[in-house]
Design an enzyme around this catalytic site. Structure first.
Site: not given
Ligand code: GLN
Length: 490
Positions: A78, A153, A177
């Site tokens: 990420k 997210s 997330s």
């Protein structure tokens, strides 16, 4: 060996015993990324030397060196994690060109154990969002239905993993997330106990809530990856001085005699019928496997969403003050820089480079922390947070693991909630209290909607009780009817 669907341990084993080279693995997944990413927008950048990194690993194996537990396993990371030499934008224009000179501890540990970093994964800007629609790099598509969001997210991680563009990914979870996108994309996502995984080198959103964890295809892969990234780190004073158990080796699908708590407050909500059904099926399955179902109650969770948004926005407003255009990151252009006063300099830079959601949070957080409002908002939120945690501790006296939905409904359509921040925030209704209490939580795929969208089950355990949670997940995974189902895009 079918590399696309191979597990992390299968790939590592095959690379170590030279049944397949790390280079072939990297090339295989590179091809998948090249052909599928244009549809999904999960990767924001690729590691240009991934294949060379893999070759270097092969050379070390040929020399008989011990290259680690995850030898040659291709990973996506990420954008929130600093990666040496690879752009780390946090999904924001303000870090558009930021290339860190060091690796986050979690990434460094994975690398040390032999992974090959394939590239960086899309996310909501500064991890603020539940749909990946706030990303500066554009929305990620859900591989099960390209008109739907992958969740957020960590939407890039979930989409990349579900469509097998890599064998493993890392995400972060401040209020859901990891778990929410894992549920929306039909993968396993684990948010460990606060303090299990070092936050060093992870771009800070809300420091008292942020945790990193694996987003992968099976419970075993999750346990294995978590083992590698967990443990005390002198660079992060909030990491726990606790031994890291061998979760993957101790995995047991045996839940006989275990007490599974159903939280009263979570079972009466307005659930989508397919989510309701998935939860009921998971409870029946555990009962059949010999678990005892008990009712527990955490009444204060009613306030979890407002408390979370007060705490997270306050911490974010402080954390994000470092992006001022001076030391690194985006800087607004001025005709005559020496004639610009500092306030103008900051406001132009930050005004141009932060997205609307990030600005909203900075304003909300600054307000909560300002003199005169601090006690009424930030302090009050902290007090309620403490009560939520205490009530959880009471609940865990009556059960081993709490089972609940992850979200009220499966993945929603792109664009459906962007204009209504409150509707978006309410997405986090079942996930935020876990972060507020510092507890481990995870999502494991268990059901499907009528239209074929994945639905996960959330499991939460007491502090540092990841093993219990993983074992229940392992039992559910073994009994799951959606095992082996893959998105249409692959
Ligand atoms: N959706 C939540 C938020 O917008 C959670 C995000 C996260 O866990 N990083 O803050």
């Amino acid at each position: 060996m079918d590399l696309t669907f191979a597990s992390i341990s299968e790939i590592a084993e095959a690379v170590k015993t030279r049944k397949v080279s790390a280079k072939e693995v990297a090339q295989h997944f590179r091809k998948r990324i090249e052909s599928l990413n244009p549809k999904l927008n999960a990767f924001t950048s690729l590691n240009p030397v991934a294949v060379q990194d893999a070759e270097a690993l092969d050379a070390r194996i040929a020399r008989g060196e011990d290259v680690g537990l995850l030898a040659g396993v291709p990973f996506g990371i990420k954008e929130m994690f600093c990666t040496k030499g690879l752009t780390t934008t946090a999904g924001s224009k303000i870090l558009e060109n930021f290339v860190p000179p060091y690796d986050a501890t979690a990434v460094a540990r994975l690398k040390k154990s032999g992974i090959v970093v394939m590239g960086k994964l899309n996310q909501d800007e500064f991890a603020m969002g539940s749909s990946n629609e706030t990303s500066f790099h554009g929305v990620v598509k859900n591989p099960w239905d390209l008109e739907r969001v992958p969740g957020g997210s960590s939407g890039g991680s979930a989409a990349a993993q579900a469509s097998r563009l890599v064998a493993g990914t890392l995400g972060t979870d401040t209020g859901g997330s990891i778990r929410q996108p894992a549920s929306f994309c039909g993968i396993v996502g684990v948010k460990p106990t606060y303090g299990r995984v070092s936050r060093y080198g992870i771009i800070a959103y809300a420091s008292s809530l942020d945790q990193a964890g694996p987003m992968v295809s099976s419970v075993k892969d999750a346990a294995l990856t978590l083992e590698v990234i967990s443990g005390f780190d002198p660079q992060d004073s909030t990491t726990a001085q606790k031994k890291v158990p061998a979760w993957s080796q101790n995995l047991k699908a045996d839940v006989k005699g275990m007490k599974i708590g159903l939280m009263k407050e979570y079972m009466t909500g307005n659930l989508h019928p397919d989510v309701q059904k998935t939860v009921e099926n998971s409870v029946d399955t555990l009962k059949q496997l010999g678990a005892e179902i008990v009712e527990v109650s955490v009444p204060m969770t009613e306030f979890a969403v407002p408390v979370y948004y007060l705490v997270a926005a306050s911490e974010a407003s402080s954390n994000l003050s470092r992006y001022d255009g001076v030391k690194y990151g985006y800087r607004a252009e001025f005709k005559n820089l020496s004639a610009v006063d500092l306030e103008e300099f900051y406001s132009q830079t930050r005004g141009q480079a932060f997205g609307a959601e990030v600005k909203r949070r900075i304003m909300l957080g600054t307000y909560c922390l300002s003199s005169g409002y601090y006690d009424a908002f930030y302090n009050k939120a902290g007090q309620v947070r403490r009560l939520i945690m205490q009530q959880y501790l009471e609940a865990f006296k009556k059960c081993d693991v709490i089972l609940s939905p992850v979200t009220t409904a499966p993945a929603f359509k792109i664009g459906e909630r962007v204009s209504d921040p409150l509707a978006m925030y309410l997405n986090d209704i079942f996930t935020t209290s876990t972060n507020l209490a510092g507890l481990p939580g995870m999502s494991v795929p268990f059901g499907q909607s009528q239209s074929g969208l994945p639905i996960g089950i959330q499991l939460t355990a007491g502090h540092f009780e990841e093993q219990k949670m993983l074992n229940v997940a392992y039992a559910l995974e073994s009994a799951s009817l959606v095992k082996g189902k893959h998105p249409h895009v692959i």
